[in-house]
Design a protein around this motif. Structure first.
Motif, PDB file in Angstrom:
ATOM      1  N   ARG A   1      44.480  45.975  39.520  1.00 27.41           N
ATOM      2  CA  ARG A   1      43.963  44.676  39.076  1.00 27.41           C
ATOM      3  C   ARG A   1      45.005  43.934  38.236  1.00 27.41           C
ATOM      4  N   ILE A   2      45.642  44.644  37.311  1.00 27.24           N
ATOM      5  CA  ILE A   2      46.650  44.018  36.441  1.00 27.24           C
ATOM      6  C   ILE A   2      47.843  43.531  37.263  1.00 27.24           C
TER       7      ILE A   2
ATOM      8  N   LEU B   1      47.936  42.649  40.367  1.00 25.38           N
ATOM      9  CA  LEU B   1      47.558  41.483  41.167  1.00 25.38           C
ATOM     10  C   LEU B   1      47.321  40.246  40.306  1.00 25.38           C
ATOM     11  N   GLU B   2      46.651  40.406  39.174  1.00 22.44           N
ATOM     12  CA  GLU B   2      46.369  39.256  38.305  1.00 22.44           C
ATOM     13  C   GLU B   2      47.618  38.697  37.645  1.00 22.44           C
ATOM     14  N   LYS B   3      48.544  39.565  37.280  1.00 21.74           N
ATOM     15  CA  LYS B   3      49.740  39.149  36.536  1.00 21.74           C
ATOM     16  C   LYS B   3      50.952  38.940  37.443  1.00 21.74           C
ATOM     17  N   PHE B   4      50.784  39.141  38.743  1.00 23.06           N
ATOM     18  CA  PHE B   4      51.865  38.977  39.714  1.00 23.06           C
ATOM     19  C   PHE B   4      53.087  39.820  39.341  1.00 23.06           C
ATOM     20  N   ARG B   5      52.859  41.085  39.063  1.00 25.22           N
ATOM     21  CA  ARG B   5      53.937  42.008  38.686  1.00 25.22           C
ATOM     22  C   ARG B   5      54.109  43.045  39.796  1.00 25.22           C
TER      23      ARG B   5
ATOM     24  N   TYR C   1      53.951  43.292  30.721  1.00 27.85           N
ATOM     25  CA  TYR C   1      52.601  43.857  30.690  1.00 27.85           C
ATOM     26  C   TYR C   1      52.743  45.353  30.888  1.00 27.85           C
TER      27      TYR C   1
ATOM     28  N   GLU D   1      42.420  49.947  37.914  1.00 24.11           N
ATOM     29  CA  GLU D   1      42.671  48.987  36.833  1.00 24.11           C
ATOM     30  C   GLU D   1      44.132  48.538  36.857  1.00 24.11           C
TER      31      GLU D   1
END
Length: 137
Positions: free
Chosen positions: A102-103, A105-109, A89, A99
């Motif tokens: 958010r990415i 946290l949502e994508k676990f990166r 990602y 933003e």
């Protein structure tokens, strides 16, 4: 605040054909836990981290179950393309830091490659960079 303000631009990268051992040694030398994997045109293919190796070990060991004593050196001679985290990602430099958070946290990166409009790597932002920026607002 934009990602361009907090991203790292002096990067180390890996090629998908490099061995796990070579990339881990490269990361240790630079004191990082992960890095972007790029093609010959510097386009982001994936990310690679120590966690990817840990996640892949059960599969690698399972395949090696018939070898009496598994040699870790043999396991780490595999190319990183076998364990790298796909898809990578990525975000643009003008992305807002919230933003990016958010990415992450949502994508676990733990890290996000920063790319230009053509998808070429220009930087990297980590969870630590994002937290520091958000806490210092």
């Amino acid at each position: 605040m934009k990602v361009s303000e907090i991203m790292t631009t002096n990067l180390i990268t890996a090629d998908p054909e490099e061995t796990i051992k070579d990339v881990i040694l490269k990361m240790r030398k630079k004191n990082v836990s992960g890095l972007p994997v790029v093609d010959k045109n510097n386009k982001v293919l994936a990310t690679f981290s120590e966690t990817d190796v840990a996640k892949a070990l059960p599969d690698i060991l399972n395949e090696a179950q018939y070898i009496p004593l598994v040699d870790v050196r043999e396991l780490t001679s595999e190319p990183i393309k076998r364990v790298m985290e796909i898809p990578a990602y990525s975000i643009k430099a003008d992305t807002n830091v919230t933003e990016a958070a958010r990415i992450v946290l949502e994508k676990f990166r733990h890290r996000l490659p920063v790319v230009d409009d053509a998808g070429h790597l220009i930087g990297l932002v980590t969870l630590g960079d994002i937290l520091k920026a958000l806490l210092n607002k």
